[in-house]
Design a protein around this motif. Structure first.
Motif, PDB file in Angstrom:
ATOM      1  N   PRO A   1       0.804  -1.223   0.000  1.00  0.00           N
ATOM      2  CA  PRO A   1       0.000   0.000   0.000  1.00  0.00           C
ATOM      3  C   PRO A   1       0.833   1.268   0.000  1.00  0.00           C
ATOM      4  CG  PRO A   1      -0.903  -1.589   1.541  1.00  0.00           C
ATOM      5  CD  PRO A   1       0.394  -2.152   1.064  1.00  0.00           C
ATOM      6  N   SER A   2       2.095   1.191   0.422  1.00  0.00           N
ATOM      7  CA  SER A   2       2.914   2.403   0.432  1.00  0.00           C
ATOM      8  C   SER A   2       3.181   2.920  -0.966  1.00  0.00           C
ATOM      9  CB  SER A   2       4.245   2.135   1.138  1.00  0.00           C
ATOM     10  OG  SER A   2       4.979   1.188   0.412  1.00  0.00           O
ATOM     11  N   LEU A   3       3.023   2.048  -1.995  1.00  0.00           N
ATOM     12  CA  LEU A   3       3.245   2.491  -3.367  1.00  0.00           C
ATOM     13  C   LEU A   3       2.009   3.152  -3.957  1.00  0.00           C
ATOM     14  CD1 LEU A   3       5.224  -0.493  -4.904  1.00  0.00           C
ATOM     15  CD2 LEU A   3       6.108   1.603  -3.888  1.00  0.00           C
ATOM     16  N   LEU A   4       0.880   3.027  -3.270  1.00  0.00           N
ATOM     17  CA  LEU A   4      -0.351   3.575  -3.827  1.00  0.00           C
ATOM     18  C   LEU A   4      -0.334   5.095  -3.737  1.00  0.00           C
ATOM     19  CD1 LEU A   4      -2.832   1.004  -2.343  1.00  0.00           C
ATOM     20  CD2 LEU A   4      -1.659   0.945  -4.522  1.00  0.00           C
ATOM     21  N   SER A   5      -0.967   5.735  -4.687  1.00  0.00           N
ATOM     22  CA  SER A   5      -0.892   7.189  -4.793  1.00  0.00           C
ATOM     23  C   SER A   5      -1.573   7.861  -3.618  1.00  0.00           C
ATOM     24  CB  SER A   5      -1.553   7.613  -6.095  1.00  0.00           C
ATOM     25  OG  SER A   5      -1.482   8.986  -6.238  1.00  0.00           O
ATOM     26  N   PRO A   6      -0.945   8.890  -3.028  1.00  0.00           N
ATOM     27  CA  PRO A   6      -1.587   9.617  -1.929  1.00  0.00           C
ATOM     28  C   PRO A   6      -2.742  10.461  -2.442  1.00  0.00           C
ATOM     29  CG  PRO A   6       0.435  10.702  -2.581  1.00  0.00           C
ATOM     30  CD  PRO A   6       0.343   9.428  -3.369  1.00  0.00           C
ATOM     31  N   VAL A   7      -3.524  10.960  -1.508  1.00  0.00           N
ATOM     32  CA  VAL A   7      -4.681  11.773  -1.869  1.00  0.00           C
ATOM     33  C   VAL A   7      -4.203  13.144  -2.307  1.00  0.00           C
ATOM     34  CG1 VAL A   7      -6.856  12.741  -1.022  1.00  0.00           C
ATOM     35  CG2 VAL A   7      -6.073  10.509  -0.213  1.00  0.00           C
ATOM     36  N   SER A   8      -4.839  13.692  -3.326  1.00  0.00           N
ATOM     37  CA  SER A   8      -4.488  15.022  -3.806  1.00  0.00           C
ATOM     38  C   SER A   8      -4.798  16.060  -2.728  1.00  0.00           C
ATOM     39  CB  SER A   8      -5.289  15.335  -5.065  1.00  0.00           C
ATOM     40  OG  SER A   8      -5.146  16.682  -5.410  1.00  0.00           O
TER      41      SER A   8
ATOM     42  N   ARG B   1      -7.040  10.394  -8.911  1.00  0.00           N
ATOM     43  CA  ARG B   1      -5.713   9.835  -9.196  1.00  0.00           C
ATOM     44  C   ARG B   1      -5.766   8.338  -9.501  1.00  0.00           C
ATOM     45  NH1 ARG B   1      -1.122  12.862  -5.447  1.00  0.00           N
ATOM     46  NH2 ARG B   1      -1.559  14.953  -6.242  1.00  0.00           N
ATOM     47  N   GLN B   2      -6.901   7.854  -9.945  1.00  0.00           N
ATOM     48  CA  GLN B   2      -7.028   6.483 -10.413  1.00  0.00           C
ATOM     49  C   GLN B   2      -7.006   6.488 -11.937  1.00  0.00           C
ATOM     50  OE1 GLN B   2      -7.163   3.991  -8.252  1.00  0.00           O
ATOM     51  NE2 GLN B   2      -7.190   5.358  -6.494  1.00  0.00           N
TER      52      GLN B   2
ATOM     53  N   PRO C   1       2.394   8.527 -11.516  1.00  0.00           N
ATOM     54  CA  PRO C   1       3.712   8.189 -10.971  1.00  0.00           C
ATOM     55  C   PRO C   1       4.422   7.108 -11.780  1.00  0.00           C
ATOM     56  CG  PRO C   1       1.986   7.262  -9.602  1.00  0.00           C
ATOM     57  CD  PRO C   1       1.313   8.130 -10.600  1.00  0.00           C
ATOM     58  N   VAL C   2       5.742   7.168 -11.780  1.00  0.00           N
ATOM     59  CA  VAL C   2       6.600   6.152 -12.387  1.00  0.00           C
ATOM     60  C   VAL C   2       7.558   5.669 -11.314  1.00  0.00           C
ATOM     61  CG1 VAL C   2       8.406   5.720 -14.083  1.00  0.00           C
ATOM     62  CG2 VAL C   2       6.468   7.127 -14.693  1.00  0.00           C
ATOM     63  N   PHE C   3       7.687   4.381 -11.189  1.00  0.00           N
ATOM     64  CA  PHE C   3       8.598   3.828 -10.191  1.00  0.00           C
ATOM     65  C   PHE C   3       9.842   3.314 -10.906  1.00  0.00           C
ATOM     66  CE2 PHE C   3       5.603   4.422  -6.944  1.00  0.00           C
ATOM     67  CZ  PHE C   3       4.347   4.111  -7.472  1.00  0.00           C
ATOM     68  N   MET C   4      10.994   3.874 -10.565  1.00  0.00           N
ATOM     69  CA  MET C   4      12.255   3.510 -11.218  1.00  0.00           C
ATOM     70  C   MET C   4      13.367   3.458 -10.189  1.00  0.00           C
ATOM     71  SD  MET C   4      13.265   7.086 -13.190  1.00  0.00           S
ATOM     72  CE  MET C   4      11.973   6.960 -14.392  1.00  0.00           C
ATOM     73  N   SER C   5      14.483   2.838 -10.596  1.00  0.00           N
ATOM     74  CA  SER C   5      15.643   2.748  -9.712  1.00  0.00           C
ATOM     75  C   SER C   5      16.428   4.055  -9.754  1.00  0.00           C
ATOM     76  CB  SER C   5      16.545   1.593 -10.127  1.00  0.00           C
ATOM     77  OG  SER C   5      17.108   1.854 -11.395  1.00  0.00           O
TER      78      SER C   5
ATOM     79  N   ASN D   1       1.196  14.219  -8.567  1.00  0.00           N
ATOM     80  CA  ASN D   1       0.990  12.770  -8.596  1.00  0.00           C
ATOM     81  C   ASN D   1       2.269  12.088  -9.102  1.00  0.00           C
ATOM     82  OD1 ASN D   1      -0.213  10.294  -8.424  1.00  0.00           O
ATOM     83  ND2 ASN D   1      -1.505  10.552 -10.241  1.00  0.00           N
ATOM     84  N   LEU D   2       3.279  12.040  -8.237  1.00  0.00           N
ATOM     85  CA  LEU D   2       4.578  11.484  -8.589  1.00  0.00           C
ATOM     86  C   LEU D   2       4.903  10.305  -7.681  1.00  0.00           C
ATOM     87  CD1 LEU D   2       6.595  14.827  -8.921  1.00  0.00           C
ATOM     88  CD2 LEU D   2       5.665  13.477 -10.781  1.00  0.00           C
TER      89      LEU D   2
END
Length: 1069
Positions: free
Chosen positions: A835-842, A866-867, A961-965, A1007-1008
């Motif tokens: 759940p920590s990866l889920l987008s926070p509320v605007s 943000r869905q 959001p994009v998740f990258m290294s 939304n990052l």
């Protein structure tokens, strides 16, 4: 008479005696054959019940494909036989389907259940062929099925099937890049495979999907080095290329201390050889400075790579030899690089195509490492049968290798080459003579005299090239060669090549004081033929006139004015502009500017002598052997060769701990025999493991399998496909046991032998999974089923169940917690959607769209959810909240026909039929803002009224959001510099100094997704704009003291500027 039977054979003819006649051979493709009867005989043979006829038909069809004929119209007839029980027929059917599955996707999809059954066929060739066909169907809807098939094949008992799974990974990645994380898990598993058949294929998949994930290679590095000698040639090339990049990031440069003592390579080649005496003092200075650096000690793993690749220099494959040569050139100490010279010279006896590639690389090497090719100088002598491009490359190498010792031999060779009939080659030879004269001062006069003799040659091209080279040589010592300039001036009547004429005119103008009588006469002749000259010659005539006007105006004033008048009306605007500019500059006038007084300094300024350089001088920044090096331009997909690290990374990451129970006495004896060939002789000891862990795993193996097959299970893989969840639990238990091992034993685990006998599960995979389990709360973990038989049922039955259709979304999907739990059961991995990866509320919250007074009792608010919007991934999902505060029901709520700016579009919500008094309802609509903050204006309509409303998005809601290294972030940030970067400084209040607060405020504003970062005071976030998919990278450097710095990198500069303002406002409030 012999033509008749040949013609009948070509047309197919009749069948031989004893064979049924099925018409003409379809592979011959007769010109007058009618389309409606095309391949009818083959279709009849495929529809029969006889396997022999089907096999004959398939052989003929495959032969047609091999000859380049189109057999796509036979697809329906062939695909019916995919369920044939005859193995030979089935193999050929799969060969056909691999070729045409992408073209006939609809028909191939009808047989997908048959392919899935083929994945469980007892024959390994059928299983592999089924997977190959499945991965050839380029339809996004079957991506989940392909993913399950690849995961299952990665655990297959047959190495051939596992190899095919590795080949399918890049195909799936190119079809759907969102599957990258799951594919990396499969790659990590296959990298731990010990079979030489799989090694090359999985490394190729690694290079295509995740070349930046160097951490996956750590635990498998020694194993890959030891397996390298036995891998097929194609795999050897791929592995060596990957290990070259790996070594450049993990080991120190072997030449770091040598660089203080070695001469500057550029000066050694291009500088004068007469300066050697001056170099003695600099060497002593370097020797004095050397003790300041730490002495270089080569890492044992670095030595292992060099030692295990050296035997491959004797490979029969030119590609393998070239790969090893570039590895040694980029990684080996200077004293050891010479071993590659003999192997590369051997390749010069191969085909001309191979020679061309090898000579390109030798030309680059010979600039920096000239000494290693000097013993083979005669191997680069040119044969009359060589193609022109080979001749020119050999000439380049000979020029690079020329020094004071061998220059007489080289020049004698060049004299022979000048008499060649190949004019391009002769021109290149003359240029080579000029370079030799430039680099070796002792032979400069000899070369110059030889070039002057060539001026009497009958061939105009030879004379022209000689003039150009002489011009460059004369610039070095013009005062000594006045006679040569006079001789060149006389050639203006005969030479017609524009470049040569221009060079002569430039020389006469530049050194007109050496030929004061001849120069005006040359100008007179050129003025006569000015209108007929080429543009490059006209420009030099203007220059000559200007220089003579400034030095000898008495004789040339009228000539100069005449030439400038002709040029004033020339058709070429460059010449007209040059004439006007020159007239204003040299002819004094009342309105003459300040420049007129400095005209002589401008035209007759001393000019530096040109440096004749090799075209290969700066080409070594490309990796040798690559296409980019061959083209001298960065090709698509090229990966830069990393720089050496300043400090050595931790070598313990490559240590692999192997439990004692995996070692059997027979295996140890066998390895002792192999030790001289495979093992490292650096005196490393093998790793040990705690006895408790060994006993526990031995008991586990004996309880599941009979004692006789326990050893095979350990080294060949389990006889049944274990689920990932079961493996991860066992790995977790094993990892906690391993933590009890004393430090001394842990450090002794760097042996190369042990990397050969490590377990098939990657140690890095075990570590990452066990760490994830420790980080996750207990409520998020799943209880896994422990029965192997039940796991077998789940894995085997999963591919036949078609998962629910999901719209492909180009931005990363943001999944709700409840949906994540539902989807979790469909995957074979145990990595839960955290759940920590889920987008926070605007932070925008609810906004008023329609006030109850203006809406006559209808209250409308909206929020940005943000869905991802299900209708279109490029749209922003907006939740519209309706509330009826009136006393009467509101009926027929819908969106009227909107009038929108260009690019903006709306997908309306379904009509709400009735909203009772006091009742509320929520609808979802999608708006494509086209990456802008323009408002979307539309009408909310009921049965009786229309209300004009407007929704304007904050800039932070236009992205996903994009998740990258961290490495990916830095790489992408490097591409978005300059105008694509906005930087601002800000003062962070004390209340905004904790990690949690900073991350919460930034992600609420935009939304990052957060990117991991190695430093504690730096925060990184990444996202993509929804419409165009442009990257948005945000970096916050929150220094403990002083002002913080906020940087946004994005192609969309307007979005970047607005985002900086919004984030600063959020952080400083």
């Amino acid at each position: 008479m012999s033509a008749a039977p040949a013609y009948s054979e070509d047309k197919g003819g009749s069948a031989g005696p004893g064979e049924p006649e099925y018409g003409h051979d379809p592979a011959s493709g007769g010109i007058f054959s009618s389309d409606y009867k095309r391949h009818d005989d083959l279709k009849e043979m495929l529809d029969t019940n006889k396997d022999s006829l089907k096999l004959e038909a398939m052989k003929r069809i495959v032969a047609m494909i091999a000859r380049g004929k189109n057999a796509s119209d036979l697809f329906p007839a062939v695909v019916k036989n995919v369920a044939c029980k005859n193995i030979e027929v089935k193999k050929l059917v799969y060969v056909y389907l691999v070729r045409y599955a992408e073209e006939q996707q609809d028909l191939a999809l009808l047989s997908i259940s048959t392919f899935q059954r083929g994945l469980k066929d007892p024959n390994q060739l059928i299983r592999a062929s089924a997977l190959r066909v499945l991965s050839s169907i380029r339809v996004p809807i079957i991506v989940p099925i392909m993913m399950l098939a690849i995961k299952e094949a990665a655990s297959d008992m047959s190495p051939y099937v596992r190899k095919t799974a590795a080949h399918a990974i890049p195909k799936l990645y190119s079809l759907d890049s969102d599957q990258k994380d799951q594919l990396i898990e499969v790659i990590e598993k296959l990298l731990a495979d010990k079979t030489t058949l799989v090694a090359g294929s999985v490394v190729m998949a690694f290079e295509e999907v995740c070349p930046e994930r160097i951490d996956l290679i750590h635990k498998n590095y020694r194993k890959l080095c030891n397996l390298l000698i036995d891998v097929e040639e194609w795999g050897q090339v791929v592995i060596i290329s990957m290990l070259t990049r790996y070594a450049r990031t993990q080991f120190l440069s072997p030449t770091q201390n040598e660089s203080l003592l070695e001469e500057n390579a550029e000066k050694a080649f291009y500088g004068s050889e007469e300066d050697e005496a001056k170099g003695a003092g600099s060497e002593e200075t370097a020797a004095a400075a050397l003790p300041a650096r730490k002495p270089y000690i080569m890492d044992p793993d670095h030595r292992l790579l060099l030692r295990n690749t050296k035997p491959l220099l004797q490979s029969r494959s030119a590609a393998v030899v070239m790969a090893v040569a570039q590895l040694y050139f980029h990684l080996a100490p200077k004293a050891e690089v010479g071993v590659i010279a003999k192997a590369l010279v051997r390749l010069l006896r191969s085909h001309s195509e191979v020679q061309y590639v090898v000579l390109q690389n030798v030309a680059t090497m010979s600039i920096k490492r000239r000494g290693m090719f000097e013993p083979y100088l005669k191997s680069f002598y040119i044969r009359s049968t060589d193609p022109t491009q080979i001749k020119i490359l050999k000439l380049e190498v000979l020029t690079n290798l020329a020094n004071e010792t061998n220059i007489p031999t080289v020049l004698r060779e060049f004299q022979t080459y000048i008499r060649s009939m190949d004019k391009d080659f002769v021109a290149a030879t003359i240029q080579a003579i000029g370079r030799c004269a430039t680099n070796i001062g002792r032979v400069r006069d000899t070369c110059l005299n030889g070039l002057v003799q060539l001026l009497s040659n009958r061939d105009e091209l030879v004379v022209a090239e000689s003039v150009v080279v002489i011009k460059k040589l004369l610039q070095m010592q013009p005062a000594q060669h006045g006679e040569i300039i006079k001789h060149l001036a006389k050639l203006t009547d005969n030479i017609q090549v524009p470049m040569a004429r221009a060079s002569i005119l430039w020389l006469i103008g530049e050194y007109c004081e050496h030929v004061p009588r001849i120069a005006p006469d040359v100008l007179r002749k050129m003025a006569k033929s000015f209108t007929a000259e080429e543009d490059i010659v006209k420009l030099q005539v203007i220059n000559l006139a200007a220089k003579l006007y400034l030095t000898n105006s008495k004789q040339t004033k009228l000539l100069t004015q005449y030439v400038l008048s002709l040029a004033k009306y020339d058709q070429n605007y460059d010449i007209r502009d040059r004439a006007r500019f020159t007239r204003q500059l040299i002819v004094p006038s009342e309105q003459g500017g300040a420049l007129s007084r400095h005209a002589k300094k401008l035209f007759l300024a001393p000019k530096p002598a040109p440096v004749l350089e090799s075209s290969f001088k700066d080409r070594d920044h490309f990796q040798l052997g690559s296409l980019s090096h061959l083209l001298n331009a960065k090709a698509t997909g090229y990966q830069e060769l990393p720089d050496w690290p300043e400090e050595a990374p931790d070598p313990s990451v490559r240590n692999v701990e192997v439990p004692e129970w995996t070692k059997c006495s027979n295996r140890e004896k066998r390895k002792e025999k192999e030790k001289p060939f495979y093992s490292d002789s650096e005196g490393e000891s093998g790793p040990t493991e705690s006895a408790d862990s060994g006993k526990q795993m031995a008991e586990l193996g004996s309880s599941v399998l009979p004692p006789m097959c326990l050893h095979d299970w350990l080294y060949e893989g389990p006889p049944f496909p274990l689920s990932f969840s079961e493996q991860s639990e066992e790995d977790g238990k094993r990892k906690t046991k391993k933590k009890k091992v004393p430090e001394g034993k842990g450090e002794a685990s760097s042996s190369d032998e042990d990397s050969d006998s490590s377990s098939s599960t990657s140690e890095s995979e075990m570590t990452s999974e066990s760490e994830e389990e420790q980080l996750e709360p207990a409520s998020w973990r799943r209880k896994t089923v422990r029965s192997p038989s039940l796991c077998l049922i789940i894995v085997l039955s999963t591919p036949t169940v078609t998962p629910p259709s999901v719209q492909p979304v180009s931005p990363p999907a943001i999944v709700s917690t409840s949906l994540a739990a539902d989807l979790e059961g469909l995957t074979l991995t145990d990595s839960t959607l955290v759940p920590s990866l889920l987008s926070p509320v605007s932070r925008v919250g609810r906004q008023e769209l329609l006030h109850r007074v203006a809406g006559e009792g209808l209250v409308v608010d909206y929020t940005f959810s943000r869905q991802p919007f299900s209708g279109d991934p490029h749209m922003v999902s907006v939740h519209i909240h309706f509330s009826n505060s009136s006393d009467t029901p509101i009926k027929g709520l819908h969106v009227g026909t909107p009038k929108l700016p260009a690019g903006i579009s709306i997908q309306e919500f379904p009509e709400i039929e009735s909203l009772a008094p006091g009742e509320s309802a929520t609808a979802v609509m999608g708006i494509n803002f086209c990456d802008s903050t323009q408002a979307a204006n539309f009408q909310l309509c009921t049965q009786t009224r229309q209300f004009y409303v407007s929704i304007q998005p904050p800039v932070g809601e236009l992205m996903a959001p994009v998740f990258m290294s961290e490495n990916e972030f830095k790489k992408e940030q490097g591409k978005l510099m300059g105008m694509n970067e906005i930087t601002e400084k800000l003062m962070l209040p004390d209340t905004c100094r904790s990690d949690h607060i900073v991350v919460q405020k930034v992600t609420a504003t935009a939304n990052l997704g957060r990117v991991p970062c190695g430093t504690s005071d730096e925060y990184r976030f990444a996202g993509r704009t929804l419409t165009s998919g442009s990257l948005v990278l945000l970096t916050l450097d929150a220094r403990p003291a002083g002002a913080a710095q906020l940087t946004v990198n994005s192609e969309k500069m307007v979005i970047g500027t607005m985002l900086v303002k919004d984030v600063i406002q959020a952080l400083t409030q």
